[in-house]
Design an enzyme around this catalytic site. Sequence first.
Site, PDB file in Angstrom:
ATOM      1  N   LYS A 132     -58.649 130.464 -28.718  1.00  0.00           N
ATOM      2  CA  LYS A 132     -57.601 130.799 -29.701  1.00  0.00           C
ATOM      3  C   LYS A 132     -58.169 131.025 -31.104  1.00  0.00           C
ATOM      4  O   LYS A 132     -59.339 130.769 -31.373  1.00  0.00           O
ATOM      5  CB  LYS A 132     -56.552 129.692 -29.736  1.00  0.00           C
ATOM      6  CG  LYS A 132     -56.070 129.237 -28.380  1.00  0.00           C
ATOM      7  CD  LYS A 132     -55.291 130.287 -27.586  1.00  0.00           C
ATOM      8  CE  LYS A 132     -54.972 129.741 -26.219  1.00  0.00           C
ATOM      9  NZ  LYS A 132     -54.011 130.447 -25.440  1.00  0.00           N
TER      10      LYS A 132
HETATM   11  C1  LIG Z   1     -53.314 129.404 -24.354  1.00  0.00           C
HETATM   12  C2  LIG Z   1     -51.846 129.512 -24.213  1.00  0.00           C
HETATM   13  C3  LIG Z   1     -51.015 128.392 -23.993  1.00  0.00           C
HETATM   14  C4  LIG Z   1     -51.494 127.028 -23.604  1.00  0.00           C
HETATM   15  O1  LIG Z   1     -52.507 126.496 -24.249  1.00  0.00           O
HETATM   16  P1  LIG Z   1     -53.529 125.406 -23.644  1.00  0.00           P
HETATM   17  O2  LIG Z   1     -54.036 124.780 -24.886  1.00  0.00           O
HETATM   18  O3  LIG Z   1     -54.570 126.165 -22.884  1.00  0.00           O
HETATM   19  O4  LIG Z   1     -52.768 124.457 -22.796  1.00  0.00           O
HETATM   20  C5  LIG Z   1     -49.647 128.577 -24.006  1.00  0.00           C
HETATM   21  N1  LIG Z   1     -49.094 129.783 -24.203  1.00  0.00           N
HETATM   22  C6  LIG Z   1     -49.848 130.882 -24.381  1.00  0.00           C
HETATM   23  C7  LIG Z   1     -49.168 132.185 -24.602  1.00  0.00           C
HETATM   24  C8  LIG Z   1     -51.242 130.794 -24.375  1.00  0.00           C
HETATM   25  O5  LIG Z   1     -51.988 131.898 -24.543  1.00  0.00           O
END
Ligand SMILES: *Cc1c(COP(=O)(O)O)cnc(C)c1O
Length: 354
Positions: A132
């Site tokens: 992210k």
């Molecule tokens: C990455 C992601 C999540 C969840 O995140 P994690 O930290 O991997 O549990 C939720 N929604 C979207 C759209 C994502 O891209």
Amino acid sequence: MPVATGTAALAIALEACGVGAGDEVVVPGLSWVASASAVLGINAVPVLVDVDPSTYCLDPAAVEAAVTDRTRAITVVHAYSAVADLDALLGIAERYGLPLIEDCAHAHGARYGNWPVGAFGAAGAFSMQGSKLLTCGEGGAVITDDPEVAIRAEHLRADGRILRRDAVDVGEMELLETGRLMGSNACLSEFHAAVLVDQLDLLDGQNARRSRSADHLSARLSTLGLTPQATSAETTERSYYRYAVRLPDDVLAVAPADRIAQALTAELGFAVMQTHRPLNDNPLNRPSTRRRFALDREYAARVNPARFDLPAAKRIHESVVSFGHEVLLAPLDAIGDIAVAFEKVLAHVGELAD
Ligand SMILES: *Cc1c(COP(=O)(O)O)cnc(C)c1O
């Protein structure tokens, strides 16, 4: 409030807003599997709803058509580099008395009407997982301006305990055992939080740089007949988690998007991919593989993703290619080279045909 993962952030936000067993939750049909699994994780039912063909985010008209008397919340993802049509979605949420949960896993720092995303709905959920825009490896956060949602979220995160508001003496627990609402452990470590606080200083500068690169690339790719992902009209700042662009129809008539993505990957030396697979046809979204979702026959049928139809999400998956945010931090002349690679691959698309 920091939490262990983005998935936990979504589940806690939903449960803190009162969603529970058997409730329907509107979920975008084009997203990471967590959009569905977080809902399943609180024994609720993900209702997969189609997206807008130009922004790839929830289509408000499709949301309205999906609302039933069992709907208890709407989750929206600000997907890839777009901000969803929050005005329309907030209007629907208000009309039906439903909380809107914003999933900002792709949208750290994005703004709508000059106001940061995550701050529009009843709660906002963020992921700070390794891919992210803001990361500490694994992490997440829930934000809300509703004190009742906040206190419930605190209990849900820390085994039914909340942070003490008064000072603690050496050796005393900082967590108070109220037992008002049962939780589980989704706490983020202070070590990870320290990494995030440090990263936060870099975010706005990096977002600005990525936006500049994306604008430059979009101008070049548009002249080649490609259509960059759009965002809703009121967006004032985009955050590019992934740069996504639709291939021209005449090119797709010759070779499929996955083949073109592979050729672009070979040409550029970094991964170019399709978007997520729609959640009604995604190998990661298969509740039937886990016995816990077989509570009873009716529930098992309600959580079967194959019962939904998502033509716009399918078409996006079949016509859009994308790459990750780190590429957009390159200097502008290197960004120009990306356009050159697209031009070369499109010129030779005949060689990619079956
Ligand atoms: C990455 C992601 C999540 C969840 O995140 P994690 O930290 O991997 O549990 C939720 N929604 C979207 C759209 C994502 O891209």
